[in-house]
Design a protein around this motif. Structure first.
Motif, PDB file in Angstrom:
ATOM      1  N   ARG B  96     -56.580  27.589  33.530  1.00  0.00           N
ATOM      2  CA  ARG B  96     -55.668  28.736  33.388  1.00  0.00           C
ATOM      3  C   ARG B  96     -56.320  30.101  33.461  1.00  0.00           C
ATOM      4  O   ARG B  96     -55.644  31.087  33.775  1.00  0.00           O
ATOM      5  CB  ARG B  96     -54.939  28.659  32.038  1.00  0.00           C
ATOM      6  CG  ARG B  96     -53.740  27.797  32.014  1.00  0.00           C
ATOM      7  CD  ARG B  96     -54.033  26.498  31.359  1.00  0.00           C
ATOM      8  NE  ARG B  96     -52.825  25.753  31.022  1.00  0.00           N
ATOM      9  CZ  ARG B  96     -52.825  24.544  30.541  1.00  0.00           C
ATOM     10  NH1 ARG B  96     -53.957  23.915  30.338  1.00  0.00           N
ATOM     11  NH2 ARG B  96     -51.695  23.916  30.272  1.00  0.00           N
ATOM     12  N   PRO B 165     -38.886  34.409  40.957  1.00  0.00           N
ATOM     13  CA  PRO B 165     -40.300  34.168  41.272  1.00  0.00           C
ATOM     14  C   PRO B 165     -40.612  32.665  41.247  1.00  0.00           C
ATOM     15  O   PRO B 165     -40.044  31.926  40.435  1.00  0.00           O
ATOM     16  CB  PRO B 165     -41.044  34.882  40.139  1.00  0.00           C
ATOM     17  CG  PRO B 165     -40.088  35.877  39.607  1.00  0.00           C
ATOM     18  CD  PRO B 165     -38.723  35.303  39.803  1.00  0.00           C
ATOM     19  N   PRO B 166     -41.484  32.194  42.147  1.00  0.00           N
ATOM     20  CA  PRO B 166     -41.787  30.759  42.194  1.00  0.00           C
ATOM     21  C   PRO B 166     -42.198  30.211  40.826  1.00  0.00           C
ATOM     22  O   PRO B 166     -42.824  30.920  40.037  1.00  0.00           O
ATOM     23  CB  PRO B 166     -42.954  30.672  43.174  1.00  0.00           C
ATOM     24  CG  PRO B 166     -42.882  31.907  43.983  1.00  0.00           C
ATOM     25  CD  PRO B 166     -42.269  32.957  43.112  1.00  0.00           C
ATOM     26  N   LEU B 167     -41.827  28.968  40.582  1.00  0.00           N
ATOM     27  CA  LEU B 167     -42.128  28.356  39.287  1.00  0.00           C
ATOM     28  C   LEU B 167     -43.547  27.808  39.242  1.00  0.00           C
ATOM     29  O   LEU B 167     -44.125  27.650  38.178  1.00  0.00           O
ATOM     30  CB  LEU B 167     -41.161  27.195  39.017  1.00  0.00           C
ATOM     31  CG  LEU B 167     -39.701  27.565  38.799  1.00  0.00           C
ATOM     32  CD1 LEU B 167     -38.835  26.320  38.812  1.00  0.00           C
ATOM     33  CD2 LEU B 167     -39.548  28.302  37.479  1.00  0.00           C
ATOM     34  N   ILE B 168     -44.055  27.495  40.409  1.00  0.00           N
ATOM     35  CA  ILE B 168     -45.366  26.828  40.454  1.00  0.00           C
ATOM     36  C   ILE B 168     -46.405  27.775  41.039  1.00  0.00           C
ATOM     37  O   ILE B 168     -46.159  28.409  42.068  1.00  0.00           O
ATOM     38  CB  ILE B 168     -45.259  25.516  41.258  1.00  0.00           C
ATOM     39  CG1 ILE B 168     -44.386  24.530  40.473  1.00  0.00           C
ATOM     40  CG2 ILE B 168     -46.633  24.929  41.544  1.00  0.00           C
ATOM     41  CD1 ILE B 168     -43.989  23.311  41.237  1.00  0.00           C
ATOM     42  N   PHE B 169     -47.534  27.835  40.386  1.00  0.00           N
ATOM     43  CA  PHE B 169     -48.594  28.751  40.820  1.00  0.00           C
ATOM     44  C   PHE B 169     -49.298  28.225  42.073  1.00  0.00           C
ATOM     45  O   PHE B 169     -49.688  27.064  42.138  1.00  0.00           O
ATOM     46  CB  PHE B 169     -49.612  28.923  39.689  1.00  0.00           C
ATOM     47  CG  PHE B 169     -50.790  29.780  40.059  1.00  0.00           C
ATOM     48  CD1 PHE B 169     -50.656  31.160  40.133  1.00  0.00           C
ATOM     49  CD2 PHE B 169     -52.021  29.216  40.348  1.00  0.00           C
ATOM     50  CE1 PHE B 169     -51.728  31.959  40.483  1.00  0.00           C
ATOM     51  CE2 PHE B 169     -53.101  30.006  40.693  1.00  0.00           C
ATOM     52  CZ  PHE B 169     -52.953  31.377  40.763  1.00  0.00           C
ATOM     53  N   GLN B 261     -45.179  33.658  29.203  1.00  0.00           N
ATOM     54  CA  GLN B 261     -44.174  32.701  28.742  1.00  0.00           C
ATOM     55  C   GLN B 261     -42.840  32.976  29.447  1.00  0.00           C
ATOM     56  O   GLN B 261     -42.194  32.065  29.938  1.00  0.00           O
ATOM     57  CB  GLN B 261     -44.025  32.873  27.217  1.00  0.00           C
ATOM     58  CG  GLN B 261     -43.298  31.765  26.526  1.00  0.00           C
ATOM     59  CD  GLN B 261     -44.231  30.615  26.194  1.00  0.00           C
ATOM     60  OE1 GLN B 261     -45.431  30.679  26.434  1.00  0.00           O
ATOM     61  NE2 GLN B 261     -43.670  29.539  25.690  1.00  0.00           N
ATOM     62  N   VAL B 262     -42.462  34.251  29.482  1.00  0.00           N
ATOM     63  CA  VAL B 262     -41.179  34.642  30.061  1.00  0.00           C
ATOM     64  C   VAL B 262     -41.122  34.292  31.559  1.00  0.00           C
ATOM     65  O   VAL B 262     -40.112  33.791  32.055  1.00  0.00           O
ATOM     66  CB  VAL B 262     -40.952  36.159  29.860  1.00  0.00           C
ATOM     67  CG1 VAL B 262     -39.785  36.662  30.690  1.00  0.00           C
ATOM     68  CG2 VAL B 262     -40.718  36.466  28.393  1.00  0.00           C
ATOM     69  N   ASN B 264     -42.987  32.077  33.038  1.00  0.00           N
ATOM     70  CA  ASN B 264     -43.501  30.720  33.236  1.00  0.00           C
ATOM     71  C   ASN B 264     -44.787  30.738  34.075  1.00  0.00           C
ATOM     72  O   ASN B 264     -44.990  29.887  34.934  1.00  0.00           O
ATOM     73  CB  ASN B 264     -42.448  29.839  33.904  1.00  0.00           C
ATOM     74  CG  ASN B 264     -42.667  28.374  33.578  1.00  0.00           C
ATOM     75  OD1 ASN B 264     -42.878  28.018  32.421  1.00  0.00           O
ATOM     76  ND2 ASN B 264     -42.664  27.519  34.583  1.00  0.00           N
ATOM     77  N   ASN B 266     -48.544  30.025  34.330  1.00  0.00           N
ATOM     78  CA  ASN B 266     -49.369  29.068  33.614  1.00  0.00           C
ATOM     79  C   ASN B 266     -50.751  29.635  33.299  1.00  0.00           C
ATOM     80  O   ASN B 266     -51.773  29.135  33.775  1.00  0.00           O
ATOM     81  CB  ASN B 266     -49.474  27.813  34.497  1.00  0.00           C
ATOM     82  CG  ASN B 266     -50.177  26.696  33.811  1.00  0.00           C
ATOM     83  OD1 ASN B 266     -50.200  26.621  32.584  1.00  0.00           O
ATOM     84  ND2 ASN B 266     -50.779  25.815  34.595  1.00  0.00           N
ATOM     85  N   LYS B 270     -49.932  31.882  27.896  1.00  0.00           N
ATOM     86  CA  LYS B 270     -48.952  30.816  27.656  1.00  0.00           C
ATOM     87  C   LYS B 270     -49.638  29.647  26.937  1.00  0.00           C
ATOM     88  O   LYS B 270     -49.075  29.053  26.025  1.00  0.00           O
ATOM     89  CB  LYS B 270     -48.374  30.361  28.998  1.00  0.00           C
ATOM     90  CG  LYS B 270     -47.257  29.350  28.900  1.00  0.00           C
ATOM     91  CD  LYS B 270     -46.515  29.262  30.232  1.00  0.00           C
ATOM     92  CE  LYS B 270     -45.497  28.163  30.251  1.00  0.00           C
ATOM     93  NZ  LYS B 270     -46.023  26.894  30.734  1.00  0.00           N
ATOM     94  N   ASP B 274     -48.588  28.088  23.241  1.00  0.00           N
ATOM     95  CA  ASP B 274     -48.370  26.654  23.038  1.00  0.00           C
ATOM     96  C   ASP B 274     -49.360  26.086  22.018  1.00  0.00           C
ATOM     97  O   ASP B 274     -48.991  25.281  21.164  1.00  0.00           O
ATOM     98  CB  ASP B 274     -48.516  25.894  24.366  1.00  0.00           C
ATOM     99  CG  ASP B 274     -47.386  26.215  25.330  1.00  0.00           C
ATOM    100  OD1 ASP B 274     -46.361  26.754  24.869  1.00  0.00           O
ATOM    101  OD2 ASP B 274     -47.527  25.948  26.539  1.00  0.00           O
TER     102      ASP B 274
END
Lengths: 564, 316
Positions: B96, B165-169, B261-262, B264, B266, B270, B274
């Motif tokens: 990360r 915005p895309p969810l996956i980096f 977090q907002v 998402n 990674n 974040k 967690d």
């Protein structure tokens, strides 16, 4: 699935939205009105808003949201849906819930038919399918089933098995021949088939477990419909179709991607922007409304009662909650029927019920339920009765009962439910202070008796009294760590054992009625507030998923397909 | 200079040790632990299971023993194993940290590109409408929390463009456009707040320098206003601006905790949220140490930069 707009150029994707966002900030200050379509969908009872089933179409990738990350890949050691939802597509179980109804019908998975049960109900013989292969190409045999269940029922020291107690009736598991396994029980029980259909009991390879009993904590190798592709920590989990899956023609999907999103707003916007298609645990009525407004007929909605409930737990080791009159008064003060009406519009609770899920196979009828303290439809009379009991216990207007009401810092549904209870208690002169704590602190306080009254909860995968009553056993006995009212009651223990060993359903229901009256009214140890209600708004392209009464089962995705 | 640098570097050790002790103690003072959390989802796990898991994780050992074991690992740059995932902490952080650094750099770039020109324009136009507009803009940056701005941004994108915005980096080297499409939004949300402080500092610093004799002299000599501002005023007003920007960069890491977090994203922020929620002691301790190191190190670099920007400053 490709998010809409991914093929557009940078200006469309990046530059224009910057300015648009600025405009929206201003626009957001004004009132917003739901579209007529959304209002209609919401008011019509959304469970009807499901596209008709058609012939499944193979292909495509299902992108779904998982709201937490799996702490372990080993479902045997896990208690969270966060393991089941991304990992289950890689595994099979012995028996499972029929995905066509997903509530109570149990069907074979790797078992070749239902179990043969001996006359004394102590020997369960299960034949296995002979066409099941692990993802490494080895054939599944009875040794794998034995190794799997031995790990769950009698784990070695270095392995934790949280559901070990659910198999207390099992004496031993035997691999009778290559494709037959036998469970020998110490005593007959009415819940054993449900125990065999637990979604947590992934079938593991005996060879892998022999090599390393912790192999499955960090590795994936099952017999399920999808093989493992990739896990990018904090981001997503991916799998692809298993071409050797033993059910021919399934799975329909080519692949799946479980995206981990913890932020509630981002979960909703991911569905709204069609970046993700479904979140299997469910949303609140407000989120349903937001998605209905935005997506109209692109959205399908299923709703269902849920085998989850909040309990009021009293610290019975502490005064005045050791006094049954006080506990009864607190219970009587609650008008659950009115609460259901109000809270079901705001959060994920709805049905009024006893210790078994309302409308479930073991549920008490409303007529019987209404005779139990705290469940009467005459809320006013119940409140008067509560005041009288409080006065008998020494609490009057001059000397009111005050206490801290311990709750978890989770909005849905804990906060609205707690506020409702506090208001109900206030109406009979009780002052309860809402003591909201973070989950770890909340759980620690409940377990360590560091509370007055608390809002506890329970979620199960099946309507089965043995599961739902586990937390009613004596705190120093089988209920250690589960019974958060911290009482000991050998009589109740006997009653729970008796229903568990009763294999006749009708007789079991009679025993259950007695237990419910005893636990909720006579002793007033713990009472359910309202049972949870699952609301599942999702992309209408997703087909083949039936909501059911829990968010744990049918997560192998074998039946799901995507409409073109 | 050499002795000064070594001395400052050595001073980092007690600072980080203090942070380590404080984090270790605070995490354990808070009620509840990772085992409670791990089994809290079900509400039906017995005390025996909880006790057994605690024993397996070593949480039933005396605190001082746990601390000595942990410190022994840390000095060897081994941060232990995550109590939640049972994977090495370095592996969890390694996956990360790159994302967070990239996000922080983009945010810092946005903030700097906004702050310095806006600050100068405001100063040059003191008490006129551009000054008022820029001041309102920068006060807005201070007033709006970046996570709230982030929520608004996502809602705006979804409602108006049916796009988010895309969810996956996707790493920058694999697909720069996708990468930017995900990170530009949180960077804007955080960068705006970050720029607000720097804009105000640039404005006041430039205003102060504009009143200096040498600026008056430059004007009297007939130097063009553009050069007066850029060569004489701006350069000489940069010292406090650099300090603010650098220190804000360290604070930025804290700002990312919620914003990631907002959106998402990674990243490390974040992961920290967690880890705190999971009472993952090993992971929290390691991330807090990293954040502290960034803060201390940036301070150190700022001190060194003073000498570069202002030749009058010399270190003994």
């Amino acid at each position: 699935m490709t998010p809409r707009g991914e093929g557009c150029n940078v200006i469309q994707r990046v530059v224009i939205p910057v300015f648009a966002t600025a405009a929206l900030v201003m626009a957001a200050c004004g009132p917003q009105q739901a579209t007529p379509a959304a209002s209609a969908a919401a008011s019509a009872g959304a469970s009807a808003a499901v596209p008709a089933q058609q012939t499944p179409v193979p292909g495509g990738e299902l992108v779904y949201i998982v709201t937490a990350e799996p702490p372990t890949f080993d479902a045997h050691q896990s208690t969270t849906f966060a393991t089941l939802q991304p990992v289950s597509p890689h595994y099979s179980v012995l028996y499972k819930l029929d995905p066509a109804e997903n509530v109570s019908k149990i069907i074979p998975d790797v078992a070749d038919g239902m179990p043969q049960i001996s006359a004394d109900k102590l020997t369960w013989t299960i034949k296995l399918r002979q066409d099941v292969k692990f993802h490494d190409g080895t054939q599944l045999t009875s040794e794998d089933i034995k190794a799997t269940y031995d790990k769950i029922i009698s784990p070695p020291k270095e392995v934790v098995s949280p559901r070990q107690g659910a198999y207390a009736s099992v004496d031993k598991v035997e691999a009778t021949d290559k494709f037959t396994v036998t469970f020998k029980l110490k005593y007959a029980t009415g819940s054993f088939l449900a125990a065999l259909a637990s979604p947590w009991n992934y079938i593991y390879s005996a060879a892998k477990l022999k090599q390393d009993i912790k192999f499955y904590e960090k590795n994936v190798m099952g017999t399920g419909p999808f093989t493992f592709v990739e896990y990018q920590k904090g981001s997503f989990w991916a799998g692809k179709k298993n071409p050797d899956y033993f059910i021919k023609g399934k799975p329909y999907l080519d692949s799946f991607k479980a995206v981990f999103i913890t932020d509630v707003n981002r979960q909703t916007t991911a569905i709204q922007s069609e970046q993700a298609m479904i979140e299997f645990r469910g949303f609140t009525p407000q989120q349903r409304q937001q998605l209905s407004s935005a997506l109209g007929n692109k959205l399908a909605i299923q709703e269902s009662p849920w085998v989850c409930v909040n309990y009021i737990s009293y610290n019975t080791t502490k005064k005045p909650f050791d006094d049954v009159r006080v506990r009864q008064a607190l219970n009587l003060a609650i008008d659950r029927w009115a609460g259901s009406e109000a809270l079901s519009k705001q959060t994920i609770v709805k049905d009024v019920g006893g210790l078994m899920r309302p409308k479930g196979p073991f549920a008490m009828s409303d007529t019987d339920l209404e005779k139990i303290q705290g469940f009467s439809r005459d809320g006013k009379a119940s409140k008067e009765q509560a005041k009288k009991l409080l006065a008998d216990a020494g609490f009057t207007a001059d000397k009111p009962l005050t206490f801290k009401f311990l709750n978890r810092n989770v909005t849905t549904p804990y906060e609205p439910v707690a506020l409702f209870l506090i208001d109900q208690w206030k109406q009979v002169g009780i002052t309860a202070t809402h003591d909201v704590k973070e989950t770890a602190a909340y759980t620690a306080d409940l377990r360590n008796k560091n509370f007055d009254v608390g809002l506890d909860f329970n979620c199960d995968y099946f309507d089965e009294p043995d599961l739902q009553l586990a937390k009613f056993y004596s705190a120093s006995g089988l209920g250690k760590g589960l019974n958060l009212s911290h009482y000991d009651d050998p009589q109740l223990d006997k009653m729970i054992d008796a229903q568990s060993r009763e294999t006749d359903v009708a007789k079991r229901q009679t025993l259950l009625k007695d237990i419910e009256k005893y636990a909720m009214e006579t002793k007033a140890y713990m009472q359910p507030v309202l049972w949870w209600y699952r609301i599942l708004p999702y992309n209408a392209k997703v087909r083949g998923y039936v909501i059911g009464s829990n968010h744990y089962t049918t997560m192998d995705m074998a039946n799901i397909w995507l409409a073109k | 200079m050499g002795r000064y640098v070594i001395g400052r570097l050595l001073l980092m050790i007690p600072t980080l040790l203090g942070v380590a002790i404080l984090t270790f103690v605070l995490m354990r003072v808070v009620p509840g632990d990772v085992v409670e959390l791990r089994y809290s989802q079900s509400g039906s796990v017995s005390q025996d299971v909880i006790d057994r898991e605690r024993h397996l994780l070593g949480l039933d050992r005396p605190l001082q023993e746990q601390f000595v074991v942990w410190m022994g690992q840390v000095v060897r740059l081994d941060f232990g194993t995550s109590l939640w995932t049972d994977r090495p902490v370095t592996e969890e952080i390694g996956a990360r940290i790159g994302i967070t650094i990239e996000l922080a750099l983009i945010a810092a770039l946005i903030a700097t590109l906004l702050a310095i020109p806006l600050g100068v324009v405001a100063a040059v136009n003191q008490d006129r409408w551009p000054d008022y507009a820029i001041r309102v803009f920068s006060i807005g940056g201070l007033a709006f929390p970046s996570f709230w701005l982030g929520v608004l941004m996502i809602l705006g994108l979804v409602v108006w463009f049916h796009w988010a915005p895309p969810l996956i980096f996707i790493p920058l080297w694999k697909d720069p456009v996708q990468n930017l499409a995900q990170l530009i939004w949180p960077a804007l949300a955080v960068g705006y707040r970050y720029s607000a402080v720097a804009t105000r500092m640039t404005r006041s610093s430039v205003l102060e320098v504009l009143r200096e004799d040498y600026v008056r002299t430059a004007r009297a000599k007939g130097v063009r206003e553009l050069f007066v501002v850029s060569r004489h005023a701006l350069r000489n007003s940069l010292l406090p601006v650099v300090t603010v920007i650098s220190l804000e960069f360290a604070f930025l890491f804290g700002g990312l905790v919620v914003t990631e977090q907002v959106f998402n994203v990674n990243g490390l922020g974040k992961l920290l949220v967690d880890a705190v929620a999971h009472r993952d002691y090993a992971l929290v301790q390691a991330i807090v140490l990293i954040f502290s190191f960034v803060f201390v190190f940036v301070n150190f670099i700022v001190d060194l930069l003073y000498g570069v920007l202002d030749p009058r400053i010399r270190y003994a």
